[in-house]
Design an enzyme around this catalytic site. Structure first.
Site, mmCIF file in Angstrom:
data_model
loop_
_atom_site.group_PDB
_atom_site.id
_atom_site.type_symbol
_atom_site.label_atom_id
_atom_site.label_comp_id
_atom_site.label_asym_id
_atom_site.label_seq_id
_atom_site.Cartn_x
_atom_site.Cartn_y
_atom_site.Cartn_z
ATOM 1 N N GLN A 121 1.832 0.004 2.867
ATOM 2 C CA GLN A 121 1.059 1.213 2.591
ATOM 3 C C GLN A 121 1.264 2.190 3.754
ATOM 4 O O GLN A 121 0.926 1.902 4.896
ATOM 5 C CB GLN A 121 -0.429 0.898 2.438
ATOM 6 C CG GLN A 121 -1.217 2.104 1.950
ATOM 7 C CD GLN A 121 -2.711 1.840 1.884
ATOM 8 O OE1 GLN A 121 -3.356 1.647 2.909
ATOM 9 N NE2 GLN A 121 -3.265 1.838 0.683
ATOM 10 N N LEU A 133 -5.552 -4.178 3.216
ATOM 11 C CA LEU A 133 -6.811 -4.467 3.907
ATOM 12 C C LEU A 133 -6.691 -4.224 5.404
ATOM 13 O O LEU A 133 -5.780 -4.734 6.058
ATOM 14 C CB LEU A 133 -7.209 -5.921 3.652
ATOM 15 C CG LEU A 133 -7.366 -6.272 2.162
ATOM 16 C CD1 LEU A 133 -7.330 -7.778 1.963
ATOM 17 C CD2 LEU A 133 -8.664 -5.691 1.632
ATOM 18 N N THR A 134 -7.609 -3.453 5.940
ATOM 19 C CA THR A 134 -7.636 -3.168 7.376
ATOM 20 C C THR A 134 -7.983 -4.445 8.131
ATOM 21 O O THR A 134 -9.085 -4.966 7.994
ATOM 22 C CB THR A 134 -8.676 -2.075 7.680
ATOM 23 O OG1 THR A 134 -8.380 -0.927 6.896
ATOM 24 C CG2 THR A 134 -8.668 -1.717 9.150
ATOM 25 N N HIS A 159 -0.551 6.353 0.697
ATOM 26 C CA HIS A 159 -2.022 6.292 0.796
ATOM 27 C C HIS A 159 -2.617 7.684 0.628
ATOM 28 O O HIS A 159 -2.740 8.448 1.570
ATOM 29 C CB HIS A 159 -2.431 5.694 2.141
ATOM 30 C CG HIS A 159 -3.851 5.199 2.178
ATOM 31 N ND1 HIS A 159 -4.808 5.595 1.272
ATOM 32 C CD2 HIS A 159 -4.469 4.331 3.019
ATOM 33 C CE1 HIS A 159 -5.957 4.997 1.559
ATOM 34 N NE2 HIS A 159 -5.766 4.217 2.616
ATOM 35 N N GLY A 160 -2.997 7.984 -0.614
ATOM 36 C CA GLY A 160 -3.625 9.268 -0.911
ATOM 37 C C GLY A 160 -5.103 9.139 -1.187
ATOM 38 O O GLY A 160 -5.686 9.981 -1.886
ATOM 39 N N ALA A 161 -5.739 8.097 -0.630
ATOM 40 C CA ALA A 161 -7.141 7.793 -0.944
ATOM 41 C C ALA A 161 -8.011 7.780 0.310
ATOM 42 O O ALA A 161 -7.555 8.062 1.415
ATOM 43 C CB ALA A 161 -7.218 6.433 -1.641
ATOM 44 N N ALA A 173 -2.881 -0.403 5.857
ATOM 45 C CA ALA A 173 -2.451 0.981 6.063
ATOM 46 C C ALA A 173 -1.704 1.100 7.390
ATOM 47 O O ALA A 173 -2.215 0.707 8.436
ATOM 48 C CB ALA A 173 -3.666 1.903 6.062
ATOM 49 N N TYR A 182 -8.335 10.070 3.815
ATOM 50 C CA TYR A 182 -7.295 10.242 4.813
ATOM 51 C C TYR A 182 -6.471 11.496 4.493
ATOM 52 O O TYR A 182 -6.801 12.237 3.582
ATOM 53 C CB TYR A 182 -6.454 8.970 4.929
ATOM 54 C CG TYR A 182 -7.297 7.786 5.355
ATOM 55 C CD1 TYR A 182 -7.998 7.807 6.569
ATOM 56 C CD2 TYR A 182 -7.452 6.672 4.547
ATOM 57 C CE1 TYR A 182 -8.805 6.760 6.956
ATOM 58 C CE2 TYR A 182 -8.261 5.615 4.927
ATOM 59 C CZ TYR A 182 -8.935 5.660 6.132
ATOM 60 O OH TYR A 182 -9.747 4.621 6.507
ATOM 61 N N ARG A 220 -1.819 5.520 -4.099
ATOM 62 C CA ARG A 220 -3.243 5.188 -4.168
ATOM 63 C C ARG A 220 -4.077 6.460 -4.047
ATOM 64 O O ARG A 220 -3.751 7.358 -3.264
ATOM 65 C CB ARG A 220 -3.633 4.204 -3.073
ATOM 66 C CG ARG A 220 -4.999 3.557 -3.359
ATOM 67 C CD ARG A 220 -5.387 2.520 -2.359
ATOM 68 N NE ARG A 220 -6.445 1.677 -2.927
ATOM 69 C CZ ARG A 220 -7.289 0.956 -2.198
ATOM 70 N NH1 ARG A 220 -7.208 0.962 -0.880
ATOM 71 N NH2 ARG A 220 -8.220 0.218 -2.780
#
Length: 377
Positions: free
Chosen positions: A104, A29-30, A174-176, A62, A179, A228
Site C-alpha cells: 500500500q 495494518l499499521t 491509499h486514497g482513504a 501503508a 491521508y 482504497r
C-alpha cells in the site's frame, strides 16, 4: 471444512486475469514495527509472513512514498532505492505460501507527523492544524505548492517502480482515511482556488495514471493495481456519498484491478444526503456495476461474520484487520473445520501476546484501537 464456508475459499480472477486462491484479504495494518529509518525489520518480516500465509491477497502496512509523507512511527518506506533490500525480504515472506503480495503506497499529507518528517515540515492541500497519530497537541500543515504536487505524483510512480523491483505482485494506492489523496478529494481539506481545488479528483486521477504508466514501463500484465477509499467523512463540508459516487464512476474507467472500501463496520449506513440510511457497500456495488471486485472490511472477528461479509453484501473479497491480528490462524481454522477455536478477543495475559510485534501488542494492551477484550467482560 464446514461446507457453508466454502464461498470464502472460492478462487477469484481479477481484471488483469491474475487468480486469487480465496476471498480473504490481509488488510493493510499499521504495525509501527519497521526500523526508524523506514527499512524493513526482522520482526516485521515474521509478523507479515504469519498474517499472509493463508489469504488470497496480502496488503502491507501503508508505506510512505516520500519522507515528508511519513505519518506513523515505525512506518515502512518505499521512498528510496536503499529500501529495496528489506522490501525484497518482505515480498518473499508475504508470497511464501501463495498469497499475492501488494504494497500500500501512501502519503500522510496533513496527517504526517512533524517529529518524523525532515525539518518538521508537513504539507497538505490547504493549510490546516490538527492532531494525528498519537499526538497530544495539534500540529500545523502548510499548503503544498504546485511544484510539490507534481513531484509527489512522480513519487508515487517511483515507489511503484521500487515495489516492482522488490518482487511484489502489486500496489494499492491509499486514497482513504484522511491521508493526502483523500484530502485532495475532500472539500474539508481541499479549499484551494486553483485547478487542484476546482477539480478535486484531479490529484487522485493523476496518481492512478502515474502508477499505471509506471507498471506498463517496468512491470507486466500480471501486476495488480488497487485503490482504497473512504466513502464518507464526518467533517463538514466533507466527502459525501454523492462525491464518492462521482469518484467511483471515474475510477472504474481506469485500468484498476480492484477497489477497497475503508469501513469500520461492513454494514455501515450512509450518514446524510440523498442516500441517507442506505448501506454504503450496497451503493458502491451499484456504482461499480461489476467492472472490478470490491474488497469489503469492517469488524470481522468470527467465521460467521466473514461469511456474512461475502454473502449479505456481495463483496467479492473480505479483508481481515483486527481479527487476523488477534489470531493469525483465522483462515486456516475455518478451512480445517475449527472455526469455533478462532481467538476473537484480545487477551492481555496471552502468553504469546497474540504473536504480535512488541510495539503493536503494547498499543493493543493500552487500548489504542477498539476491539473485543477478554478483560472487559
Amino acid at each position: 471444512m464446514n461446507k457453508k464456508f466454502q464461498p470464502l475459499f472460492e478462487k477469484l480472477t481479477l481484471p488483469n486475469k491474475v487468480v486469487l486462491e480465496n476471498r480473504f484479504v490481509l488488510a493493510p495494518l499499521t504495525h509501527v514495527s519497521s526500523n526508524d529509518d523506514g527499512t524493513i525489520s526482522d520482526e516485521e518480516v515474521v509478523y507479515m509472513e504469519q498474517r499472509s500465509k493463508d489469504v488470497g491477497l496480502a496488503i502491507s502496512a501503508a508505506s510512505n512514498v516520500t519522507d515528508i509523507g511519513k505519518a506513523f512511527p515505525g512506518q515502512p518506506s518505499v521512498a528510496h532505492d536503499s529500501d529495496l533490500e528489506g522490501l525484497k525480504r518482505l515480498a518473499k515472506a508475504m508470497k511464501k505460501n501463495g498469497a499475492k503480495a501488494v504494497v500500500q503506497i501512501h502519503h500522510g499529507g496533513a496527517q504526517a507527523l512533524p517529529n518524523l518528517t525532515p525539518n518538521g515540515d508537513v504539507a497538505a492541500p490547504s493549510p490546516i492544524s490538527m492532531k494525528s497519530f498519537g499526538e497530544q497537541e495539534e500540529h500545523h500543515a502548510r499548503e503544498i505548492t504546485v511544484e510539490e504536487i507534481e513531484s509527489t505524483i512522480k513519487d508515487f510512480g517511483e515507489a511503484t517502480r521500487r515495489v516492482i523491483e522488490a518482487g511484489f505482485d502489486g500496489v494499492e494506492i491509499h486514497g482513504a482515511n484522511h491521508y493526502l489523496i483523500h484530502q485532495f478529494v475532500s472539500p474539508y481539506y481541499n479549499r484551494r482556488n486553483d485547478e487542484w481545488g476546482e477539480d478535486r479528483l484531479k490529484f487522485a486521477s493523476l496518481v492512478v495514471d502515474e502508477v499505471t504508466e509506471t507498471v506498463k514501463k517496468y512491470g507486466n500484465k500480471d501486476f495488480i493495481v488497487g485503490y482504497r477509499f473512504s466513502p464518507e467523512e464526518a467533517e463538514s463540508p466533507g466527502i459525501s456519498m454523492e462525491i464518492t459516487e462521482t469518484l467511483i464512476k471515474h475510477l472504474i474507467e481506469k485500468p484498476l484491478d480492484y477497489l477497497h472500501v475503508s469501513l469500520f463496520d461492513i454494514h455501515s449506513k450512509t450518514r446524510e444526503g440523498k442516500y441517507e440510511g442506505q448501506e454504503r457497500i450496497d451503493l458502491l456495488h451499484q456504482w461499480i456495476d461489476g467492472r472490478m471486485p470490491l474488497i469489503g472490511i469492517g469488524s470481522i472477528f468470527t467465521a460467521e461474520q466473514a461469511l456474512d461479509g461475502i454473502e449479505s453484501t456481495n463483496a467479492e473479497l473480505i479483508a481481515l484487520g483486527r481479527g487476523i491480528l488477534l489470531d493469525h490462524n483465522f483462515v486456516s481454522k475455518i478451512k480445517e473445520g475449527n472455526e469455533d477455536q478462532i481467538i476473537s478477543e484480545f487477551d492481555p495475559d496471552d502468553e504469546n501476546k497474540h504473536h504480535l510485534p512488541e510495539k503493536l501488542w503494547a498499543q493493543f494492551n493500552q487500548k489504542f484501537y477498539p476491539l473485543p477484550r477478554k478483560d472487559e467482560k
